[in-house]
Design an enzyme around this catalytic site. Structure first.
Site, PDB file in Angstrom:
ATOM      1  N   SER A 231       4.730   2.648   7.905  1.00  0.00           N
ATOM      2  CA  SER A 231       4.462   1.459   7.101  1.00  0.00           C
ATOM      3  C   SER A 231       5.655   1.097   6.220  1.00  0.00           C
ATOM      4  O   SER A 231       6.229   1.947   5.541  1.00  0.00           O
ATOM      5  CB  SER A 231       3.242   1.681   6.209  1.00  0.00           C
TER       6      SER A 231
ATOM      7  N   ASP B 160       0.154  -7.748   1.384  1.00  0.00           N
ATOM      8  CA  ASP B 160       0.509  -6.340   1.558  1.00  0.00           C
ATOM      9  C   ASP B 160       2.020  -6.143   1.542  1.00  0.00           C
ATOM     10  O   ASP B 160       2.581  -5.404   2.361  1.00  0.00           O
ATOM     11  CB  ASP B 160      -0.087  -5.768   2.847  1.00  0.00           C
TER      12      ASP B 160
ATOM     13  N   HIS C 283       0.807  -1.220   0.000  1.00  0.00           N
ATOM     14  CA  HIS C 283       0.000   0.000   0.000  1.00  0.00           C
ATOM     15  C   HIS C 283       0.840   1.271   0.000  1.00  0.00           C
ATOM     16  O   HIS C 283       0.322   2.355  -0.246  1.00  0.00           O
ATOM     17  CB  HIS C 283      -0.989  -0.008   1.174  1.00  0.00           C
TER      18      HIS C 283
END
Length: 335
Positions: free
Chosen positions: A278, A169, A139
């Site tokens: 992230s 992911d 993402h």
């Protein structure tokens, strides 16, 4: 027992002339009664999706710029330095200290800026080869038309996507014209236990090289995320209007339940994770990467990335999941 010999060198049997005990063919003797069977393990109680949806709202930790990535429910060379046991990356004099981990591992963590039609996002990544292979979250770079990477020493590179796996992911990107980079050592997440001390390194809100620490607070948490690359654009529009695309039971979620989703098992940590973490590293106290930070909890009703912040509930993809997927990513998968 010592041995004795006659003067002639002939071996003397100390039991010669004695009657030997008969050999029992069944020894040890069988038990008088058959062993009792172990009781059946109790079945785990399943929770329905309504309870999960109503419980919490989560946003991904890579929110930045004009994009946001939603989570709807909590449920060199090309050789990678990897270990199935704990490797002492941190010098022995500093082993077990946050400062020692930070000093040893920070050069292997990068900041990633990705531009797309939906806007720009900021995340982090982990260098796994000296010529610039970097693991991050899907993402962070999904739909990106341009990727810029800044290393810990301030050098900037452009990068290309090698492979992505939206189901896990994960993404693998490669720097252009890079060599001699400091690589991270991938550890073994199977050996991680609740209560283990950990360190997180990333670039929250563009603050490169930020270090936080905490413990592993839970294992095997089900985290469900959207795999739709257009989600960031949809959410950007929703934020501009001050609205959220999904509401359930009086709680607001920055995700679209109509989108394709995937669920993976995550490590839960209370190490502070914020927007931009992230793709960064979750590290054990010996300096091994045990997870890729991927998501954080956000209080219901938070209507922007600025309102989202750490409340001690962060989530990381176990590094063993990453290692198992690495060959597929290197082969150029775009799942």
């Amino acid at each position: 027992m010592t041995e004795s010999f006659h003067r002639s060198g002939e071996y003397q049997n100390p039991y010669e002339g004695q009657q030997q005990a008969p050999v029992n063919p069944e020894w040890p003797p069988p038990p008088a009664h058959a062993p009792a069977q172990a009781p059946h393990a109790p079945k785990k109680r399943r929770r329905g999706p309504v309870a999960l949806l109503a419980a919490v709202a989560i946003v991904a930790a890579a929110i930045g710029g004009g994009t946001a990535y939603g989570i709807q429910e909590l449920t060199g060379n090309d050789t990678v330095a990897s270990s199935s046991t704990s490797t002492n990356v941190v010098p022995s004099s500093q082993k077990g200290t946050v400062s020692g981990v930070a000093k040893a591992v920070s050069p292997s963590i990068v900041e990633i800026s990705a531009d797309s039609n939906a806007g720009s996002s900021t995340g982090s990544g982990v260098i796994i080869t000296g010529d610039g292979e970097i693991i991050t979250n899907n993402h962070v770079v999904a739909g990106a038309s341009q990727i810029k990477v800044t290393t810990n020493d301030g050098k900037s590179y452009t990068a290309k996507i090698v492979g992505t796996d939206s189901k896990k992911d994960l993404a693998l990107i490669k720097l252009e014209n890079a060599s001699g980079l400091k690589t991270a050592t991938l550890g073994d997440s199977a050996g991680v236990g609740v209560g283990d001390q950990v360190v997180a390194i990333g670039s929250p809100e563009g603050l490169t090289g930020t270090v936080t620490s905490g413990i592993i607070s839970a294992l095997d948490r089900d985290v469900t995320v959207s795999t739709d690359e257009s989600q960031g654009q949809e959410q950007g529009q929703g934020q501009q209007g001050g609205e959220w695309p999904f509401e359930f039971g009086g709680r607001e979620f920055n995700g679209d339940t109509g989108s394709d989703t995937t669920t993976y098992k995550a490590l839960q940590t209370d190490a502070s994770l914020n927007p931009g973490n992230s793709g960064g590293a979750l590290i054990d106290m010996s300096g091994n990467i045990i997870g890729i930070n991927s998501a954080m909890y956000s209080a219901a009703g938070a209507s922007s990335s600025a309102a989202a912040g750490s409340v001690g509930l962060g989530f990381a993809i176990p590094i063993n999941t990453v290692k198992a997927d690495l060959a597929t990513l290197r082969a150029g998968s775009t799942n």
